[in-house]
Design an enzyme around this catalytic site. Structure first.
Site, PDB file in Angstrom:
ATOM      1  N   GLY A 381       0.825  -1.198   0.000  1.00 21.99           N
ATOM      2  CA  GLY A 381       0.000   0.000   0.000  1.00 21.99           C
ATOM      3  C   GLY A 381       0.858   1.246   0.000  1.00 21.99           C
ATOM      4  O   GLY A 381       2.088   1.179   0.154  1.00 21.99           O
ATOM      5  N   GLU A 512      10.409  -4.017   4.652  1.00 22.12           N
ATOM      6  CA  GLU A 512      11.243  -3.417   3.604  1.00 22.12           C
ATOM      7  C   GLU A 512      12.703  -3.851   3.757  1.00 22.12           C
ATOM      8  O   GLU A 512      13.632  -3.049   3.666  1.00 22.12           O
ATOM      9  CB  GLU A 512      11.154  -1.884   3.672  1.00 22.12           C
TER      10      GLU A 512
END
Length: 587
Positions: A381, A512
């Site tokens: 997102g 990440e």
């Protein structure tokens, strides 16, 4: 400096820390009452010895006889002097040791408290301010206890003893001394209140300044890269000038207080000399008594000047006490649970979870999802949609506002934090590295009995850290520097993965983890992550869709809502935003 003045004027003394709070704080450190009593007793004996000397002087002057000036009398006076000084020294050491011990335990308590506070506290407080509480505020209390308090005890005993003896010598002359009492109180009380406000403001400003300096020094590469020296110089000078202003306010009060007290005392001395001289000339007072009176008077004056200094330091200590009590009174993370339910970390479930960092601003809305053992679940997102917040809630850095988060059907609030976090592995975009060796970082948080040297070697190999560790002269014992500054980004990331391998968590969260790496480092790190993910429940946050297209399920978050769920192919077919994300990255 108008802002500083407003801060001073806005302080309400009635809501501030009292002596009772200060004593209660000291009692929490369990001071050695027996040792403290011994110190006071020795101080009393030493002070009594110093009070005897003027009486010997009086007897010597009034009954002067060369034949009485024997070697024995001189030796007696010298012995009393030396013994008194020695006892004072021993007493001072004992009281200073008590003070150092109190501060040792107090610093331990504050530090332990910091380690138990929730993440929310550190979100709102600069690390430099917290450092100031542990170092500066406790140092103020230490100085009061180890330096000024022993002098206060000795001074009180000396003053009381001298006053009693003076009244016994001549009560009429002794009454002249009390002229100074109301004059001193009129000066000390208002100045003391002003000093207290200044001291508290100074401690606040010191904490803020420490926080700014620490923040700047830790990001010096940012300062240099963006030519931020001028900005930081201006900001630093502002803080330095503010500290200077408060320091000068303190100095002005001390500069006013000390001469006034000296003048009052000098006025008393002049009155006593004048009145005593008249009495001696009239024959109603002996010269020996007059000399002894003056000697005792000086034994009162010296402690009185110390009392003024003690009062200043005492107010500083009250300010420090206020802040330390405030920290010790904050709610801790709840690490223990009344539930005896056991969990295997097979299922993680969110049910209508809502959360906001601020009560009036919700970040996540009605989040419901389930992740099973062996699954790889990804979150995609826009930035700020709440992906990392979900990870923070699983770690219980924060507690949810509504709904529930459960593991194997047990609410995570019913699982002890130590158990919960022991079974969670977290690899962020930039792995946190502490100063120390590579070994220290890989084994961080684990007890010696939780791993072997073979386990470390295996973690190093599986994380592909051996590729660079073996090239280092000191291998795993290589110092990495502050925040791992001596290592590259890829090396730091692989150490973080090695740490996760050694921890062997049942739930793995990757945030990440390869986003900031070059292609070569990403290859090593991705291979290590693929190995690490096997046999665990895996939650992944990634902007690079190539790293999560093979996930069992993908949740798309937008503005705190889950707007899509499915496999990569399902979302491409049925979710417009996900399809746009895919087209932007793959064309």
């Amino acid at each position: 400096m108008k802002q500083n003045d407003k801060r001073l004027d806005g302080m309400d003394m009635d809501t501030r820390t009292s002596l009772r709070d200060f004593i209660a704080l000291l009692r929490q450190t369990r001071l050695n009452k027996g040792l403290f009593a011994a110190g006071i007793f020795l101080t009393l004996i030493g002070t009594i010895g110093s009070l005897i000397v003027p009486l010997l002087t009086q007897s010597f002057i009034d009954g002067y006889d060369p034949e009485l000036l024997s070697t024995g009398l001189i030796a007696l006076i010298i012995v009393i002097f030396v013994l008194s000084a020695a006892l004072d020294g021993v007493a001072y050491y004992i009281l200073a040791r008590i003070g150092q011990t109190i501060i040792l335990k107090l610093r331990e308590r504050v530090w332990d408290k910091f380690l138990k506070l929730p993440i929310g506290y550190f979100d709102q407080t600069k690390s430099g301010e917290s450092v100031s509480r542990v170092v500066n505020d406790t140092a103020i209390i230490k100085d009061l206890i180890t330096s000024h308090f022993p002098q206060l005890i000795s001074g009180i005993i000396s003053v009381i003893g001298a006053v009693v003896i003076l009244f016994l010598l001549d009560w009429r002359m002794s009454l002249i001394m009390f002229v100074a009492v109301p004059a001193s109180l009129v000066i000390i009380i208002p100045l003391g209140r002003r000093m207290s406000r200044i001291s508290r403001a100074l401690q606040d400003e010191t904490a803020l300044f420490t926080g700014r300096i620490q923040e700047t020094l830790s990001e010096m590469r940012l300062v240099k890269s963006f030519n931020g020296e001028a900005f930081e110089r201006k900001r630093g000078q502002s803080g330095i000038l503010s500290l200077y202003s408060y320091g000068m306010k303190e100095a002005s009060i001390n500069a006013f207080l000390s001469p006034i007290m000296s003048t009052v005392m000098m006025f008393v001395i002049i009155l006593i000399i004048a009145y005593g001289g008249v009495r001696v000339s009239e024959g109603t007072l002996s010269m020996g008594t007059m000399v002894a009176f003056l000697l005792y008077l000086f034994q009162i004056i010296v402690p009185m000047t110390r009392f003024a200094m003690f009062f200043t330091e005492y107010n500083k200590a009250l300010g420090a006490t206020e802040r330390i009590i405030g920290i010790l009174g904050k709610a801790e993370e709840e690490n223990e649970s009344a539930s005896d339910a056991s969990v295997e970390f097979n299922t993680l479930a969110f049910e209508d979870v809502a959360f906001g960092y601020e009560s009036h601003k919700e970040i996540l809305h009605q989040i419901s999802l389930t992740a099973y053992n062996g699954e790889k679940v990804a979150f995609v997102g826009p930035s700020g949609s709440g992906k990392s917040t979900i990870f923070a809630l699983i770690e219980r850095y924060y507690d949810i506002d509504a709904g529930s988060i459960s593991i194997d059907g047990v609410d995570i609030r019913d699982i002890p934090l130590s158990t919960l976090r022991r079974n969670i592995g977290y690899v962020a975009q930039e792995s946190a590295i502490i100063s120390g060796t590579i070994r220290d970082n890989i084994t961080y948080g684990l007890h010696d009995d939780e791993y072997t040297e073979a386990d470390i070697d295996l973690a190093v190999r599986r994380s592909y850290s051996s590729e660079f560790v073996e090239m280092l002269e000191e291998g795993l014992d290589t110092e990495v520097g502050e925040r791992g500054i001596k290592l590259s980004g890829g090396q730091r990331q692989r150490i973080g993965i090695a740490r996760a391998f050694l921890k062997d968590p049942k739930l793995l969260m990757l945030d990440e983890a390869t986003a900031s790496l070059d292609s070569r480092s990403e290859k090593f790190v991705q291979e290590a992550l693929d190995d690490l993910m096997r046999g665990r429940t895996v939650l992944v946050i990634a902007h690079r869709l190539s790293t999560i297209i093979n996930s069992d399920r993908i949740f798309f978050l937008d503005n705190g809502y889950i707007t899509g769920e499915g496999t990569h192919q399902e979302l491409i077919e049925h979710h417009t935003m996900y399809r746009i994300f895919t087209e932007q990255q793959f064309g």
